[in-house]
Structures are given as structure tokens and as C-alpha cells.
Write a protein that holds these residues in place. Sequence first.
Motif, PDB file in Angstrom:
ATOM      1  N   MET A   1       0.854  -1.195  -0.108  1.00  0.00           N
ATOM      2  CA  MET A   1       0.115   0.015  -0.171  1.00  0.00           C
ATOM      3  C   MET A   1       0.761   1.067   0.032  1.00  0.00           C
ATOM      4  N   ASN A   2       0.639   2.019  -0.857  1.00  0.00           N
ATOM      5  CA  ASN A   2       1.276   3.400  -0.901  1.00  0.00           C
ATOM      6  C   ASN A   2       0.454   4.624  -1.034  1.00  0.00           C
TER       7      ASN A   2
ATOM      8  N   HIS B   1       1.709   7.656  -3.135  1.00  0.00           N
ATOM      9  CA  HIS B   1       1.632   7.618  -4.431  1.00  0.00           C
ATOM     10  C   HIS B   1       0.028   7.805  -4.831  1.00  0.00           C
ATOM     11  N   GLU B   2      -0.728   7.118  -4.303  1.00  0.00           N
ATOM     12  CA  GLU B   2      -2.381   7.266  -4.416  1.00  0.00           C
ATOM     13  C   GLU B   2      -2.373   8.936  -4.443  1.00  0.00           C
TER      14      GLU B   2
ATOM     15  N   HIS C   1      -1.242  10.697  -7.578  1.00  0.00           N
ATOM     16  CA  HIS C   1      -1.835  10.508  -8.738  1.00  0.00           C
ATOM     17  C   HIS C   1      -3.296  11.403  -8.777  1.00  0.00           C
TER      18      HIS C   1
ATOM     19  N   ARG D   1     -15.075  11.764 -12.020  1.00  0.00           N
ATOM     20  CA  ARG D   1     -14.296  10.505 -12.081  1.00  0.00           C
ATOM     21  C   ARG D   1     -13.302  10.376 -10.852  1.00  0.00           C
TER      22      ARG D   1
ATOM     23  N   SER E   1     -11.727   5.270  -3.577  1.00  0.00           N
ATOM     24  CA  SER E   1     -11.447   3.966  -3.885  1.00  0.00           C
ATOM     25  C   SER E   1     -10.467   3.775  -2.680  1.00  0.00           C
TER      26      SER E   1
ATOM     27  N   THR F   1     -12.665   3.570   0.555  1.00  0.00           N
ATOM     28  CA  THR F   1     -13.364   2.378   0.680  1.00  0.00           C
ATOM     29  C   THR F   1     -12.502   1.026   0.937  1.00  0.00           C
ATOM     30  N   SER F   2     -11.350   1.272   0.775  1.00  0.00           N
ATOM     31  CA  SER F   2     -10.345   0.253   1.020  1.00  0.00           C
ATOM     32  C   SER F   2      -9.599   0.566   2.443  1.00  0.00           C
TER      33      SER F   2
ATOM     34  N   TYR G   1       0.086  -1.048  10.039  1.00  0.00           N
ATOM     35  CA  TYR G   1       0.386  -0.697   8.597  1.00  0.00           C
ATOM     36  C   TYR G   1       0.501  -2.059   7.840  1.00  0.00           C
ATOM     37  N   GLY G   2       1.203  -3.026   8.331  1.00  0.00           N
ATOM     38  CA  GLY G   2       1.667  -4.245   7.693  1.00  0.00           C
ATOM     39  C   GLY G   2       0.275  -5.243   7.864  1.00  0.00           C
TER      40      GLY G   2
ATOM     41  N   LEU H   1       9.160  -4.949   4.723  1.00  0.00           N
ATOM     42  CA  LEU H   1       7.929  -3.999   5.089  1.00  0.00           C
ATOM     43  C   LEU H   1       8.552  -2.671   5.072  1.00  0.00           C
ATOM     44  N   THR H   2       8.280  -2.178   3.771  1.00  0.00           N
ATOM     45  CA  THR H   2       8.761  -0.811   3.808  1.00  0.00           C
ATOM     46  C   THR H   2       7.694   0.386   3.371  1.00  0.00           C
TER      47      THR H   2
ATOM     48  N   ASP I   1      12.888   3.647   0.451  1.00  0.00           N
ATOM     49  CA  ASP I   1      11.785   3.070   1.032  1.00  0.00           C
ATOM     50  C   ASP I   1      12.352   2.839   2.582  1.00  0.00           C
TER      51      ASP I   1
END
Lengths: 481, 521
Positions: A1-2, A5-6, A9, A33, A40, A43-44, A178-179, A457-458, A465
Amino acid sequence: MNLFHEKSHATTRRHFLGKFGLGALAFSLLDGRAASAALSGATSDPMAPRAPHFVPRAKRVIYLHMAGSPPQQDLFDPKPKLTELNGQPCPDSFLQMERFAFIKGHPTILGSPYKFAPHGQAGITTSELLPHFQSISDEVTLINSMFTDQFNHAPAQLFLYTGAPRPERPSMGAWATYGLGTDNSDLPGFVVLVSGGRQPDGGKATFGSGWLPSVYQGVQCRTVGDPVLYVSDPPGMDRAGRRRSLDALRDLNEKQAAYFGDDETLTRISQYELAFRMQVSVPDVMDISKEPPEVHEMYGTAPGKQSLANNCLLARRLVERGVRFVQIFDWGWDIHGTGPSDDLITHLPNKCKEMDRPVAALIKDLKQRGLLDDTLVIFSGEFGRTAMNEARNGSTYLGRDHHPHCFSIWMAGAGVKRGYVHGATDELGYRITKDPVHIHDLQATILHILGMDHERLTYRFQGRDFRLTDVHGKVVKALLA
Amino acid sequence: MNLQHHPLSSRLRLISLTMALAALATSAFAGADTAQSGPAWMNAIPNWAPSWLPRLSGRGHVVLVHFPIALLVVAAACEFWNALRRRTDPSRSGLTCLVLGALAAGVSAATGWINADLEGARTSMAETLSLHRWVGVAAAGASLLTALVIAPLLRPGGRGPIGAYRACVVISAALVGVAGHFGGSLVHGENYFWSVIFPQSEAPAASEATKPAPWPAGMATKPGTIDFEKTIRPIFETRCVECHGPFKKKGGLRLDLRAGAFRDPSTYVIVPGKPDESDLLHRVTLPPSDPDFMPDGEKPLNPDEIAALRTWIAEGAYWPESLTKVEDLDAKQRDTELRAATRHSFEEAVVIDRSTGKPVPHPGGQAMAAADAIRAKRGVVVDLGADDARLSVDLSVIAPPIGDADLTLFDNLRPTISWLNLSRTAITDTGLNSLKGLPELERLRLEWTSVGDSGLDFAPTCAKLSSLNLVGTKVTDAGLAKLAPCKSLRKLYVWKTGVTPDGIAKFRAARPEVEVVEGVQ
């Protein structure tokens, strides 16, 4: 999961269009959109349970931290030679290339005033200060060869929990959630309980999320008054009203998240929802008065008080309900010997009395409930204490200064050996002679027991990282059952 | 020189003519012999030229191409505007744009040819490349023709072939637009724009992406002697992913994700267990001069790497989905991959029935639905590990507590449930019947339920049951006796039950290897 970056974007298109004003049409087309793309992430659920890298030995952790650091020579690592040489000047080699927090001049050797004896089938030798510990010594792995890089409380605590001696990085519990996420979505995944009247010197960064999304930070629960501050409704606000106001707030926050794409907004939405559920679940789990009298007897608990005993019982109740990581801090183990409130003769036995019974009760209770099967318990300070008497400013009280080169910790429960002693120190208990275990090795081992490879685990932050173990750490296989 | 009277200055004409001829000569020369694997024109490069010059000039194409597109489109727009205003003389701005655009088109075509020969000739998108090449050449030709032949025929005052000129300008602009479209497709993939405006046109791709990554047929379910993360992934990442990764996906192949590598079984990129049938291994072992050789245009993989790949494929090409290494994907795909890695992989797990030695039928989407139903109630379904598709299921965290009827929730997960937590639920002895014959069940927590002796009949039918927590249940010595035949049992928790010290002593005598934890009574 990052999430980082999400975020990048989700941001660019909308900001570009927004700022350059390509017109209402394009904006509305793309904005709709983009909103769905950003949500998303909402929701996750960032706390949703996730599979570890490999089959775990433990699913949960209780970390018992004796803040200030207890003296290993008086509890777990007997050194008869110290008693023999008590009062004599320490060897010169102890002082070469060495900095102490307080010791000045040429200090004298300080033998332990307490008797040691082997206990249990494994025959682990512990001090008379820990009568209850004797009954669980067959359950623990005792490490007498821990060492750290830091010799002051705050940096050493930060080093232990975040892998770096400065505040900024995520703590062990944050990495764990987190992991792995957490199993009980009505409770925080990472709970912090503090006793001894003082926060750890390392501050909230010892249980913070660093640059991980703040949803992973530890939630501190209090044992007196409201368990979590400001989570109960004020007078005049009923639960339906709270629900409506949270719904309205969530709608606004979702718009905000869609526009700015900041994962902290998503964190906030999920934290409000969690808080709403916690209004019911937390008072229930934190109310130890419902426990039967024999349990209170076993732990030495007194409801409504802030104590390590209460926190030990709470820790059991929390892991029983699926909380991933419970971090306990108990202040008062900084045995310098500047007065009767921090010396070896008066203060240490008092602290041991407060600690010994509930900690042993916790292990026994977890065991009889079958929870020790998938719960790892760790007991440690942040560093060790010197073999020499500190005698700060000529104090006549006995005490020991900070000592990073060796100290003792123990672990019990899922994944670790039972009745095992790892490593050894020299006859004066000053340096390690066998199987040294560095803080990063301990962190790597804890993550390994949770089913995670500390090298994998980064989290990418500022182009790198990052890991809990920085660029170090080896899993100590010898500790594993 | 008077532009007022003559649309094209003679100096401009001279420069443009020279450059156009040079460009045409280059492109003709370059295009002369592209059928062979190595472009023949390379031999004509003088010795004093630095070795990087051809590739650099080829890559210049991607910068230069933007000029003819913009310039020729502006030229066409200017003429369109003039035509609307019923002007009969050419637009001077348009003419300037046309000449500069035609020059840029010529140079772009030439550099494009070089680029295609050196870097793209064997791309998977050969058809698109071919279209791009020839439409681009046509655009360059049309615009140069317009600028150098038709434009000079125009005369002040609206005389000359203004209609033909305008038509040619528009055709040039259209051609360069189409060429640009194909070029864009080569770089960014098809549907780069349409997918933004018409989300539904994206639908096939999206549904493909949300499909959980299939567990490829024949893939090993356990690691072999080669550590994928330490040995195989680094090879892919250093040698393959630049072209077969999140950014380029040449041939539709991605080697950064399991789903990408095994996307289409008909391609035989990696055939688990069969290195000689795997195209990947075939291609990396070809001589570098072969058109199918990979990594294309790079030095071959070293023998160790090839040997590791061969062994890895032979051992079943075990490829665990990574939990954390997904940051290079775009947001949507990352979310999908994350779900695939953390939530859905159990769905494809191959579980072998020990009694028959055959795979248990694939539970498929029903398992997915079952997992989602449990999650909807805030229960937990999670793989034991990213490399182990057995499940850990926790129904104890569901509020209000579930009852017997709710145990149907995990019916479709039966083949893979390994750790199951039913503690503090409202289940009864009747409900426990549904645990009968769970093939992978290892750890079961039933503490603080109303379960009694009659419920324990299921235990001997679970062949792998090794840890059973009965704390706080109504189980007595009779129930304990039922557990004696559980061969795999190693840990038993009976604190706060009706079990007596005598019962425990008897059980211990029968099963000394089981640790019975009585607790503090």
C-alpha cells in the motif's frame, strides 16, 4: 500500500484543470471521475486485516516497557563478582572511550544487594525482588545480551520503537498495523497505556505514526476518567444526533478528499467512524470493574486507578478482543540513587512490587486463556544500567547510571522459546561476551514473529524505502521456538 | 525581400529547400534497407561521429514531432479562418507555420525512421508502428510538397491556386494529426485519451483488472529452492521491467506482477514446470542477433541468471504476491493488486485432498462472496500469509455475537480454513456440526461459548486440528475423552470447564504429547 503515490496520482489532473480553468464542462467531467478514484482509497480501509508475508507465529503483541530502564544486575543477570568487588574503584578499561550521563570521576563497583536463585524447571536465575516472576520463568526467553546505540532515555526509547534516535519515524506498533491492519474494527489497532505518572521521555513519537498515514498511530487510553479523551458525547447530544452530524461531516470530508486527494482527510473520515464505534466499545473493554474478584486478586488491580496492574489487565482484555498491538509504558525505573525516590534500596523494591505481580499474572492469565498461543509479550527498558555506583554529587544513596552496552529483556508467548536464556555478559556485567542482540535485531525478530520480513515491510518517503530496522537488523533465529 | 508582395521570401525558400532535401535524402537512405535485422545505413556513418549519435538523433524524434503537429494544425486553422472570411490570399502567419511545420515534419520523419530502426522495430505494436511510419512519411511529403511546390505558385492579390493550396494544407494537417495519434499510441498505449472522456470505453480493461489475479495453472503453491523475491524478482526488475512493467507493458506483458506475467495462458511466457516450453526462457537464450532475442538490444542475461530462471520455472514458477512492493502501479491498479494480494488470493488456492490425493474443486467466486459476507459483518478473513493461501477466520469480533445460523457464512471457505476463532459467540453444540471434516483446520478457539460435550464430535473428523481452546465452556471429562482420538492434537485449553483433575490425568495418560493447560482454578 502506498498512499503517498495514491495522493500524487489523484492530485495532478484536478489541480491542473482547476488552476488553469479549462472550463466548467471539463472540470465537472473529470471531477466526478477523480472523486471516485480518490474514494476507492476510502473504501479500502487502511486498517483492514491483511495477510503477513508468511505464516505468523504471533498475531498480536503486548509490549511492557519499564521506562527509565531497570538495573539488569539486580533483576535478571546475577554478577557475584560485583558483590565481591563492591566499593572498589572500577577497572580503568570501563572508563576508556566512554561517556556517561551522570557519572563523574572514577566510580566504584556496586554489587547487587539482592539475592539470586535459580527457579523453575529451566533454572533461570532471578532476583528475590521478583518472587512472582519465578513462577513464569519457565515461560520466558530471557535475553541477557541486548545492547543499544543510545545512552539517554528519549533517544534510546525512540531508537527502540522507531529504529532511529530522533522523532520522525513510525513506531513499532504503527509498522505492525500498517503491515497487518487490525482484527477488531470497533477498537483501535494500536493502543497505548501509560502508568507511573509520566509519559515516556521519547514523547508521543514513541507510539506515533511518523510519516505513515496517521491512522496507524497509537491511541492512548486512560485508566482514570474517560478512557479516551473527548470520545464521549457532551450533555444534550444523543447518539442519533451524533450520527447525523458525523454523516454531514463525512459528506464534507469526502468532497474535500475528492478535491485535494489528501490521504489525511481519508484518515480523518475513518477515525471519526472509529470514534463513533468506540463510544460504545471502548468504555466496555476499559471497564475492568466487571472482572471477577479472583482476577483482581491475581493482578493486584484496583479499578479507577492509574497503575501498571490495571494496564496489564487491560492489555489482556484488549488482545482478547483482537487489538493488534498494546504498548504499555510504566515510568519510574530510572534508578540513579540521587535520593530515596530513585535508589536501589528503597525505590527499586517498591517498583518491583508494583510490577512483579501483575506482569506474572498477565503471562499466567494469557496462558490459561490460550492467548499466549498467538500473543507475543515483550518486557524491556530502553537500555541497561552501569556496574558502578553513580553517586551523583556525592549522593550516599545507591544507584546506577545509564549503560547502553548490555542489558536484559525477556519475551514470552507465541513464537519464542520457553525457559531459555540467550547471550551472556562478562563477570562484571559490563560488556557482552556471547550472542549480542542489537535493537535492530530485536525489531527484525518481532516483525518476523508477526509474519513479516523486516526487509520487505517498507514505506516510501522522500524518495527512499524506509524500514523499522533502517538498513540493519538480523532475525535472531535462536530465540524462535 | 518584400513579404508584403511575395508570400514566401527567397531566403526562407532557400533554407527550406536545402533542409527538405537533406531530410528526404536521410529518410530515403534510412528506409532503404530496413528489412534486415541491423539497419544498413549504420555502415555509412563516418568514423569520426560519436557512437551515441544515431541513437540520440533517433530519440530526438520524440521531441521534434511536436513541432509539425502544432505548426501544421495552426497553418490549417489560419487558412480555414481566411476561407471563412472569404479572403482569396493566403494567411501570412499560416504560410510561415506551414514552411516551418513542413521542415519539422521532414526532420521528424527522418529521425523517426532512425528511432524505429534502432529501438522500436521489434516492438509488439508492429502494426501501429508501421501505420505511424507511413502516415508520418506521407504527412512530411504532403507538407513539403505544399510548402515547396504549391505555395510558390501563389501570387499577391488572390491569384494562383489558392483552393488547391488550402486543400493541401488541410490534408497535411490531417495526416500529421493521424500520424501523431499512432505515435501517441505507441508511447502511451491505446485509448489514452478516450478512456478519460468515456469511462465506459475503459470497461473491458477495468473488469479485467478487477478480476483477481488467477493462480496460474500448474504453479507451485510452495516455494522451491529458488527464492523468488531474492533471485528471480531482481532479474525481472533489472533486465525486463523497463519495457515489461507498469510504464510500457510491451506485448501486454508485465513482469513486475504475477497477474501481468500470467495474464494470458495462450502466450506461454512462463509455463510452470516446463522451462523448455516457456517463451521467456527461450528468448533469453537466443543469440543476441535473433529478432526474438530478449532483453531487446541489451546484453544477454548471464548464465547464472538463466540457470536460476530455468530452475525456478522447472520447480513450478512459484510467484508469491507481494504485500508491499506495489508502489509503481497507478492508483487504481495498485488498489486492485493490493486486493488481489491481500484479500483474494485464497480464491485460487489449489488445495489437495489428502485422502484422495486430488485437488479439491475450486470454490471460485462463491468463496469470494463468502469472504465478503463475513467482512460485511466486520468479521475477519485473511490468508495465513502472502505465500500461504490457507485462511485465518475470526468471527469473534462480530457484534452482536453470531449464532449457529451464521456459521453457514463460511460454508464456501471450508476447504482452506486453518485458524478459526469462534470465541464469545452464541454458537451451540448443534452449530459445531458444521465444523465436521474441515480439512485444513489447525487452530480452533471456542472459549466462552456454551459449547458442551455433545458438540465435540466434530473434533476427530478434522485431521489437522492441533490446538483447541475450550476455556469457559461446559465441556466435562466425557467431552475430553472424545478428544483422545484426535491424532494431531498438541494443545488443549480446559480452564474454567467442567473437566476434573482425574479426567485430565486420564487424558494425559492416553495422550502424553498433548499439552493440557488447566490454568489457575
